[in-house]
Design a protein around this motif. Structure first.
Motif, PDB file in Angstrom:
ATOM      1  N   ASP A   5       0.850  -1.175   0.000  1.00  0.00           N
ATOM      2  CA  ASP A   5       0.000   0.000   0.000  1.00  0.00           C
ATOM      3  C   ASP A   5       0.892   1.232   0.000  1.00  0.00           C
ATOM      4  O   ASP A   5       2.094   1.151  -0.236  1.00  0.00           O
ATOM      5  CB  ASP A   5      -0.984  -0.021   1.167  1.00  0.00           C
ATOM      6  CG  ASP A   5      -0.304  -0.337   2.486  1.00  0.00           C
ATOM      7  OD1 ASP A   5       0.931  -0.260   2.549  1.00  0.00           O
ATOM      8  OD2 ASP A   5      -0.998  -0.677   3.454  1.00  0.00           O
ATOM      9  N   PHE A 126      -8.573  -0.932  -6.419  1.00  0.00           N
ATOM     10  CA  PHE A 126      -7.811  -0.575  -5.221  1.00  0.00           C
ATOM     11  C   PHE A 126      -7.842   0.929  -4.972  1.00  0.00           C
ATOM     12  O   PHE A 126      -7.533   1.737  -5.839  1.00  0.00           O
ATOM     13  CB  PHE A 126      -6.362  -1.041  -5.376  1.00  0.00           C
ATOM     14  CG  PHE A 126      -5.476  -0.736  -4.191  1.00  0.00           C
ATOM     15  CD1 PHE A 126      -5.943  -0.888  -2.897  1.00  0.00           C
ATOM     16  CD2 PHE A 126      -4.165  -0.318  -4.381  1.00  0.00           C
ATOM     17  CE1 PHE A 126      -5.129  -0.611  -1.807  1.00  0.00           C
ATOM     18  CE2 PHE A 126      -3.340  -0.050  -3.303  1.00  0.00           C
ATOM     19  CZ  PHE A 126      -3.821  -0.201  -2.012  1.00  0.00           C
ATOM     20  N   CYS A 128      -6.580   3.808  -1.887  1.00  0.00           N
ATOM     21  CA  CYS A 128      -5.730   3.926  -0.700  1.00  0.00           C
ATOM     22  C   CYS A 128      -5.888   5.296  -0.049  1.00  0.00           C
ATOM     23  O   CYS A 128      -5.948   6.323  -0.735  1.00  0.00           O
ATOM     24  CB  CYS A 128      -4.268   3.698  -1.070  1.00  0.00           C
ATOM     25  SG  CYS A 128      -3.195   3.510   0.372  1.00  0.00           S
ATOM     26  N   LYS A 238     -10.705  -3.408  -2.978  1.00  0.00           N
ATOM     27  CA  LYS A 238      -9.581  -3.460  -2.047  1.00  0.00           C
ATOM     28  C   LYS A 238      -9.304  -2.042  -1.570  1.00  0.00           C
ATOM     29  O   LYS A 238      -9.210  -1.115  -2.368  1.00  0.00           O
ATOM     30  CB  LYS A 238      -8.353  -4.049  -2.750  1.00  0.00           C
ATOM     31  CG  LYS A 238      -7.050  -3.985  -1.981  1.00  0.00           C
ATOM     32  CD  LYS A 238      -5.934  -4.583  -2.831  1.00  0.00           C
ATOM     33  CE  LYS A 238      -4.562  -4.300  -2.280  1.00  0.00           C
ATOM     34  NZ  LYS A 238      -3.481  -4.830  -3.152  1.00  0.00           N
TER      35      LYS A 238
END
Length: 266
Positions: A5, A126, A128, A238
């Motif tokens: 990450d 994804f 983050c 995710k």
């Protein structure tokens, strides 16, 4: 295999009013020095500075995609925080790699489903979220536990800059605004001597984890959550969340992140 990450790392966590904070972005499983990323406007969804009572959008001032850091001159005293969101990115991952990642992040709820699936590849989206907490002259302020409403968020429950060696800390992991139970979170400490101390913890029924300020250095809290997607164009969502801060018991920490053995741009 562990999931990677992103996290933010200021060149120093303890600044003075009028100075410019320079923040670097890293990718990886922890404090790997060669995984520094340049600022990427096209990948950045939100980049905010919380300073005093101000909320400042830094994206309007940071346009250079070749820069290794983004900076801003600080005008207030006390706790401050920079939060950054990377835009969702879709990738394809093969079954073996996904199973290994689920194993590393505690994704037991969907592990069996993936393992029994007939397909060999999966589509993942994804996103983050990153935070870094630092001080400007003083350590007072409540920004340490400010909730930003991120889908996945790590929220400190104490101000680490006002605690002492050996004191207890806890952090709450929230997913869509609710405490996330049974989530695996890494607490990684990087000391000025260059030693890294990792610890893997699991959130309790209310989404809390507990740890001690056991060493001086930079602290990185990180976790990944993978859930089956409700979107038809992908298989799984995710999310990654990270939070960094520094702790010192006596004296001062080294002034730059390079002195912790990090950075490859300078």
């Amino acid at each position: 295999m562990q999931a990677e990450d992103y996290f933010l790392l200021p060149e120093t966590f303890m600044l003075h009013k009028g100075e410019t904070i320079n923040v670097h972005q890293f990718a990886g499983q922890g404090f790997e020095k060669d995984n520094e990323y340049p600022y990427q406007p096209s990948r950045t969804g939100e980049l905010m500075l919380y300073e005093g009572k101000q909320k400042i959008d830094l994206t309007a001032n940071v346009k250079d995609s070749t820069a290794s850091a983004f900076g801003h001159q600080l005008k207030n005293s006390g706790l401050a925080m920079i939060a950054m969101t990377r835009k969702p990115i879709d990738t394809e991952i093969d079954k073996t790699a996904l199973i290994a990642e689920l194993d590393s992040v505690g994704g037991a709820k969907i592990y069996d489903k993936v393992n029994k699936a007939g397909q060999s590849k999966f589509r993942i989206r994804f996103t983050c979220y990153m935070k870094t907490l630092f001080t400007i002259d003083k350590t007072e302020g409540n920004l340490f536990n400010k909730e930003l409403g991120h889908t996945l968020e790590i929220i400190l429950q104490q101000n680490p800059y006002q605690l002492n060696y050996g004191d207890d800390m806890n952090a709450t992991v929230k997913f869509k605004g609710k405490g996330l139970a049974g989530a695996e979170i890494d607490v990684i400490i990087k000391t000025a001597a260059g030693t890294t101390y990792p610890q893997k913890l699991t959130t309790d029924d209310t989404g809390n984890v507990y740890f001690k300020l056991s060493r001086e250095g930079i602290y990185l809290l990180r976790l990944i959550s993978i859930q089956q997607s409700v979107n038809k164009d992908i298989d799984f969502d995710k999310w990654g969340a990270t939070c960094t801060f520094a702790f010192k018991n006596t004296g001062t920490l080294p002034s730059t992140y390079k002195e912790f053995g990090l950075g490859n741009k300078h």
